[in-house]
Design a protein around this motif. Structure first.
Motif, PDB file in Angstrom:
ATOM      1  N   HIS A 116     -53.317  11.295  -0.994  1.00  0.00           N
ATOM      2  CA  HIS A 116     -52.292  10.256  -0.842  1.00  0.00           C
ATOM      3  C   HIS A 116     -52.607   9.500   0.434  1.00  0.00           C
ATOM      4  O   HIS A 116     -52.546  10.064   1.530  1.00  0.00           O
ATOM      5  CB  HIS A 116     -50.903  10.896  -0.770  1.00  0.00           C
ATOM      6  N   CYS A 117     -52.985   8.260   0.279  1.00  0.00           N
ATOM      7  CA  CYS A 117     -53.280   7.398   1.431  1.00  0.00           C
ATOM      8  C   CYS A 117     -52.450   6.129   1.349  1.00  0.00           C
ATOM      9  O   CYS A 117     -52.912   5.037   1.694  1.00  0.00           O
ATOM     10  CB  CYS A 117     -54.769   7.059   1.482  1.00  0.00           C
ATOM     11  N   GLY A 118     -51.234   6.273   0.849  1.00  0.00           N
ATOM     12  CA  GLY A 118     -50.340   5.132   0.760  1.00  0.00           C
ATOM     13  C   GLY A 118     -50.935   4.038  -0.087  1.00  0.00           C
ATOM     14  O   GLY A 118     -51.436   4.287  -1.182  1.00  0.00           O
ATOM     15  N   GLN A 119     -50.918   2.837   0.448  1.00  0.00           N
ATOM     16  CA  GLN A 119     -51.483   1.696  -0.261  1.00  0.00           C
ATOM     17  C   GLN A 119     -52.823   1.291   0.333  1.00  0.00           C
ATOM     18  O   GLN A 119     -53.275   0.160   0.135  1.00  0.00           O
ATOM     19  CB  GLN A 119     -50.480   0.547  -0.258  1.00  0.00           C
ATOM     20  N   SER A 120     -53.453   2.202   1.058  1.00  0.00           N
ATOM     21  CA  SER A 120     -54.757   1.935   1.661  1.00  0.00           C
ATOM     22  C   SER A 120     -55.846   2.566   0.824  1.00  0.00           C
ATOM     23  O   SER A 120     -55.670   3.642   0.259  1.00  0.00           O
ATOM     24  CB  SER A 120     -54.809   2.494   3.084  1.00  0.00           C
ATOM     25  N   VAL A 149     -58.768   3.243   4.980  1.00  0.00           N
ATOM     26  CA  VAL A 149     -58.238   4.559   5.346  1.00  0.00           C
ATOM     27  C   VAL A 149     -58.883   5.023   6.653  1.00  0.00           C
ATOM     28  O   VAL A 149     -58.198   5.418   7.601  1.00  0.00           O
ATOM     29  CB  VAL A 149     -58.465   5.588   4.221  1.00  0.00           C
ATOM     30  N   GLY A 150     -60.207   4.970   6.722  1.00  0.00           N
ATOM     31  CA  GLY A 150     -60.901   5.376   7.939  1.00  0.00           C
ATOM     32  C   GLY A 150     -60.539   4.503   9.121  1.00  0.00           C
ATOM     33  O   GLY A 150     -60.352   4.989  10.236  1.00  0.00           O
ATOM     34  N   LYS A 151     -60.427   3.207   8.886  1.00  0.00           N
ATOM     35  CA  LYS A 151     -60.065   2.277   9.968  1.00  0.00           C
ATOM     36  C   LYS A 151     -58.698   2.634  10.538  1.00  0.00           C
ATOM     37  O   LYS A 151     -58.512   2.691  11.749  1.00  0.00           O
ATOM     38  CB  LYS A 151     -60.071   0.840   9.447  1.00  0.00           C
TER      39      LYS A 151
END
Length: 190
Positions: free
Chosen positions: A91-95, A100-102
């Motif tokens: 789960h990475c939201g809307q990224s 995500v890494g940034k």
């Protein structure tokens, strides 16, 4: 089918948690005359597995590396004994992708969606491992056979250390296999 919807379990009244009450749902596939009818598989699968299966069955190559795998062998023999039951989900939201890494590198406090910290999870057989992306949060390890509601994390139990390490390493290797650029930006484990 859509994923579950927490009704207060683990404090969730939404779909964003890594727990079965907020994530687990049935998958029903019907292809009369091509797969056995009325059979049930004991193995957990994930959404990316459906994508990989559709891709394989239609002959369309996937344009990127994916956590999913082709479920065709399970469609032929739903209870086959040689199936790797490991499922990775996140789960990475809307990224997505490099965002995500940034976020984890530049503004880790923003690795949250709807007040839920981003996370990765691995389910392998009766075991589940969860790692949130929030600094200082402990990992979680559940024995789903004896604790199906995921209430007692076993990460601090010495007798489960090998299982914790195996599933932690599996989560990291799954991220590396898909070239997730954020694997090196994860906060240290507590």
């Amino acid at each position: 089918a859509d994923q579950g919807f927490g009704m207060g379990e683990h404090g969730f009244r939404m779909k964003l948690g890594p727990y079965d009450a907020t994530y687990r749902s049935p998958l029903i596939i019907s292809q009369p005359g091509t797969i056995p009818a009325g059979k049930v598989s004991p193995y957990a699968v994930g959404g990316p597995d459906v994508v990989a299966t559709f891709s394989a069955r239609t002959g369309i190559a996937l344009p990127w590396k994916l956590h999913g795998r082709d479920l065709s062998p399970l469609l032929t023999d739903p209870q086959r004994s040689d199936w790797d039951s490991t499922v990775f989900y996140e789960h990475c939201g809307q990224s997505f992708g490099s965002d995500v890494g940034k976020t984890l590198r530049e503004t880790p406090e923003k690795a949250v969606h709807s007040n839920v910290p981003w996370w990765v999870a691995v389910r392998q057989g009766d075991w589940k491992y969860i790692r949130t992306f929030a600094a200082g949060e402990p990992e979680e390890l559940y024995d789903l056979r004896h604790d199906p509601e995921e209430l007692v994390s076993l990460t601090t139990q010495p007798e489960h250390r090998a299982t914790l390490m195996r599933l932690r390493n599996r989560a990291l290797s799954d991220l590396q296999a898909t070239e997730a650029d954020y694997v090196d930006a994860l906060p240290p484990v507590k």
